[in-house]
Design a protein around this motif. Structure first.
Motif, PDB file in Angstrom:
ATOM      1  N   VAL A 233       0.839  -1.208   0.000  1.00  0.00           N
ATOM      2  CA  VAL A 233       0.000   0.000   0.000  1.00  0.00           C
ATOM      3  C   VAL A 233       0.868   1.250   0.000  1.00  0.00           C
ATOM      4  O   VAL A 233       0.618   2.198  -0.746  1.00  0.00           O
ATOM      5  N   LEU A 234       1.907   1.254   0.831  1.00  0.00           N
ATOM      6  CA  LEU A 234       2.827   2.405   0.871  1.00  0.00           C
ATOM      7  C   LEU A 234       3.529   2.592  -0.467  1.00  0.00           C
ATOM      8  O   LEU A 234       3.767   3.723  -0.900  1.00  0.00           O
ATOM      9  N   GLN A 235       3.856   1.489  -1.114  1.00  0.00           N
ATOM     10  CA  GLN A 235       4.500   1.567  -2.424  1.00  0.00           C
ATOM     11  C   GLN A 235       3.541   2.133  -3.467  1.00  0.00           C
ATOM     12  O   GLN A 235       3.928   2.958  -4.304  1.00  0.00           O
ATOM     13  N   LEU A 236       2.279   1.699  -3.433  1.00  0.00           N
ATOM     14  CA  LEU A 236       1.284   2.203  -4.388  1.00  0.00           C
ATOM     15  C   LEU A 236       0.986   3.685  -4.168  1.00  0.00           C
ATOM     16  O   LEU A 236       0.686   4.415  -5.119  1.00  0.00           O
ATOM     17  N   LEU A 237       1.080   4.133  -2.916  1.00  0.00           N
ATOM     18  CA  LEU A 237       0.859   5.557  -2.608  1.00  0.00           C
ATOM     19  C   LEU A 237       2.115   6.409  -2.811  1.00  0.00           C
ATOM     20  O   LEU A 237       2.104   7.597  -2.534  1.00  0.00           O
ATOM     21  N   ARG A 238       3.189   5.789  -3.286  1.00  0.00           N
ATOM     22  CA  ARG A 238       4.470   6.456  -3.578  1.00  0.00           C
ATOM     23  C   ARG A 238       5.094   7.067  -2.317  1.00  0.00           C
ATOM     24  O   ARG A 238       5.725   8.108  -2.375  1.00  0.00           O
ATOM     25  N   LEU A 239       4.925   6.385  -1.167  1.00  0.00           N
ATOM     26  CA  LEU A 239       5.492   6.852   0.098  1.00  0.00           C
ATOM     27  C   LEU A 239       6.700   5.973   0.437  1.00  0.00           C
ATOM     28  O   LEU A 239       6.628   5.076   1.264  1.00  0.00           O
ATOM     29  N   HIS A 240       7.807   6.236  -0.241  1.00  0.00           N
ATOM     30  CA  HIS A 240       8.998   5.394  -0.098  1.00  0.00           C
ATOM     31  C   HIS A 240       9.843   5.761   1.122  1.00  0.00           C
ATOM     32  O   HIS A 240      10.642   4.954   1.583  1.00  0.00           O
ATOM     33  N   GLN A 241       9.702   7.004   1.617  1.00  0.00           N
ATOM     34  CA  GLN A 241      10.490   7.459   2.766  1.00  0.00           C
ATOM     35  C   GLN A 241       9.575   8.107   3.792  1.00  0.00           C
ATOM     36  O   GLN A 241       8.451   8.490   3.478  1.00  0.00           O
ATOM     37  N   ILE A 242      10.101   8.266   4.998  1.00  0.00           N
ATOM     38  CA  ILE A 242       9.341   8.921   6.057  1.00  0.00           C
ATOM     39  C   ILE A 242       9.242  10.419   5.766  1.00  0.00           C
ATOM     40  O   ILE A 242      10.165  11.019   5.194  1.00  0.00           O
ATOM     41  N   PHE A 243       8.105  11.022   6.116  1.00  0.00           N
ATOM     42  CA  PHE A 243       7.794  12.441   5.920  1.00  0.00           C
ATOM     43  C   PHE A 243       7.692  12.843   4.438  1.00  0.00           C
ATOM     44  O   PHE A 243       7.878  14.010   4.097  1.00  0.00           O
ATOM     45  N   ILE A 244       7.396  11.888   3.590  1.00  0.00           N
ATOM     46  CA  ILE A 244       7.109  12.184   2.183  1.00  0.00           C
ATOM     47  C   ILE A 244       5.601  12.394   2.047  1.00  0.00           C
ATOM     48  O   ILE A 244       4.801  11.637   2.596  1.00  0.00           O
ATOM     49  N   VAL A 245       5.224  13.451   1.320  1.00  0.00           N
ATOM     50  CA  VAL A 245       3.806  13.778   1.106  1.00  0.00           C
ATOM     51  C   VAL A 245       3.473  13.579  -0.365  1.00  0.00           C
ATOM     52  O   VAL A 245       4.224  14.013  -1.231  1.00  0.00           O
ATOM     53  N   THR A 246       2.347  12.920  -0.637  1.00  0.00           N
ATOM     54  CA  THR A 246       1.884  12.775  -2.017  1.00  0.00           C
ATOM     55  C   THR A 246       0.407  13.166  -2.103  1.00  0.00           C
ATOM     56  O   THR A 246      -0.343  12.978  -1.150  1.00  0.00           O
ATOM     57  N   PHE A 247       0.028  13.712  -3.247  1.00  0.00           N
ATOM     58  CA  PHE A 247      -1.378  14.022  -3.522  1.00  0.00           C
ATOM     59  C   PHE A 247      -2.006  12.814  -4.206  1.00  0.00           C
ATOM     60  O   PHE A 247      -1.430  12.259  -5.144  1.00  0.00           O
ATOM     61  N   VAL A 248      -3.161  12.417  -3.719  1.00  0.00           N
ATOM     62  CA  VAL A 248      -3.827  11.207  -4.207  1.00  0.00           C
ATOM     63  C   VAL A 248      -5.219  11.577  -4.704  1.00  0.00           C
ATOM     64  O   VAL A 248      -5.973  12.247  -4.000  1.00  0.00           O
ATOM     65  N   LYS A 249      -5.547  11.144  -5.912  1.00  0.00           N
ATOM     66  CA  LYS A 249      -6.885  11.345  -6.467  1.00  0.00           C
ATOM     67  C   LYS A 249      -7.829  10.332  -5.828  1.00  0.00           C
ATOM     68  O   LYS A 249      -7.576   9.121  -5.868  1.00  0.00           O
ATOM     69  N   LEU A 250      -8.901  10.815  -5.223  1.00  0.00           N
ATOM     70  CA  LEU A 250      -9.816   9.944  -4.487  1.00  0.00           C
ATOM     71  C   LEU A 250     -10.807   9.283  -5.440  1.00  0.00           C
ATOM     72  O   LEU A 250     -11.558   9.949  -6.136  1.00  0.00           O
TER      73      LEU A 250
END
Length: 204
Positions: free
Chosen positions: A107-124
């Motif tokens: 899930v973290l990989q799909l949300l592009r959260l590879h490192q701590i304190f990384i923020v990504t915008f996600v289309k709901l």
């Protein structure tokens, strides 16, 4: 006397030196013309970006006033105004993944959260609404407003350009990559994320 006059004569310039000087002068003229054209292009681009920023500011104010007006009209009629559901969310990773199940890692990989304190915008959409719940202890999510999007893009905005993570500190970084989508400056990028038009697929 004739011998003295011959000695005073300036020696002829070799043809190779003449050719070199001529080529150098032509090259200098070309470089000056190129610099002048680039200066005019930068000036025109700055003017265009300033006009866009002014237009977007007017649009944001109009949207805010419309929301207030709708809430007032609903209250006056004895109803409750419910704003539209947000179409985009931002997700931040707050913990590491040591000793975590593979499902959460995926899930973290799909949300592009590879490192701590990384923020990504996600289309709901339907598939993504339940995803953050799976990795809930490791991420935090929220819905962005205009101020938060503006600050995130200007302070901590990064882009994946030629497979390199580059900070979005200049509009010259954005235009070559996202120019085909009509995004030439940070104001365009903020508009795409905040209002979520169809071009968001290219401005992840």
């Amino acid at each position: 006397m004739e011998g003295a006059e011959e000695k005073k004569k300036v020696p002829a310039v070799p043809e190779t030196l003449k050719k070199k000087r001529r080529n150098f002068a032509e090259l200098k003229i070309k470089l000056l013309r190129k610099k002048c054209a680039q200066r005019l292009l930068r000036k025109a681009r700055r003017k265009l970006i300033y006009g866009k920023a002014k237009q977007y500011h007017k649009k944001y104010r109009q949207m805010h006033r419309t929301e207030i007006q709708m809430a007032r009209m609903a209250r006056k009629a004895g109803n409750v105004y419910v704003p539209a559901q947000p179409k985009v969310a931002f997700v931040i990773r707050i913990r590491g993944i040591s000793g975590v199940s593979p499902k959460v890692c995926k899930v973290l990989q799909l949300l592009r959260l590879h490192q701590i304190f990384i923020v990504t915008f996600v289309k709901l959409h339907k598939a993504l609404i339940n995803m953050p719940r799976i990795a809930e202890p490791y991420i935090a999510e929220g819905y962005p407003n205009l101020k938060s999007v503006n600050e995130l893009i200007h302070k901590r905005g990064y882009g994946n350009i030629n497979k390199k993570r580059i900070a979005l500190t200049d509009n010259a970084v954005i235009a070559p990559s996202l120019g085909k989508y009509g995004i030439i400056c940070t104001e365009d990028l903020i508009l795409q994320i905040y209002i979520l038009l169809e071009m968001l697929q290219g401005s992840k």
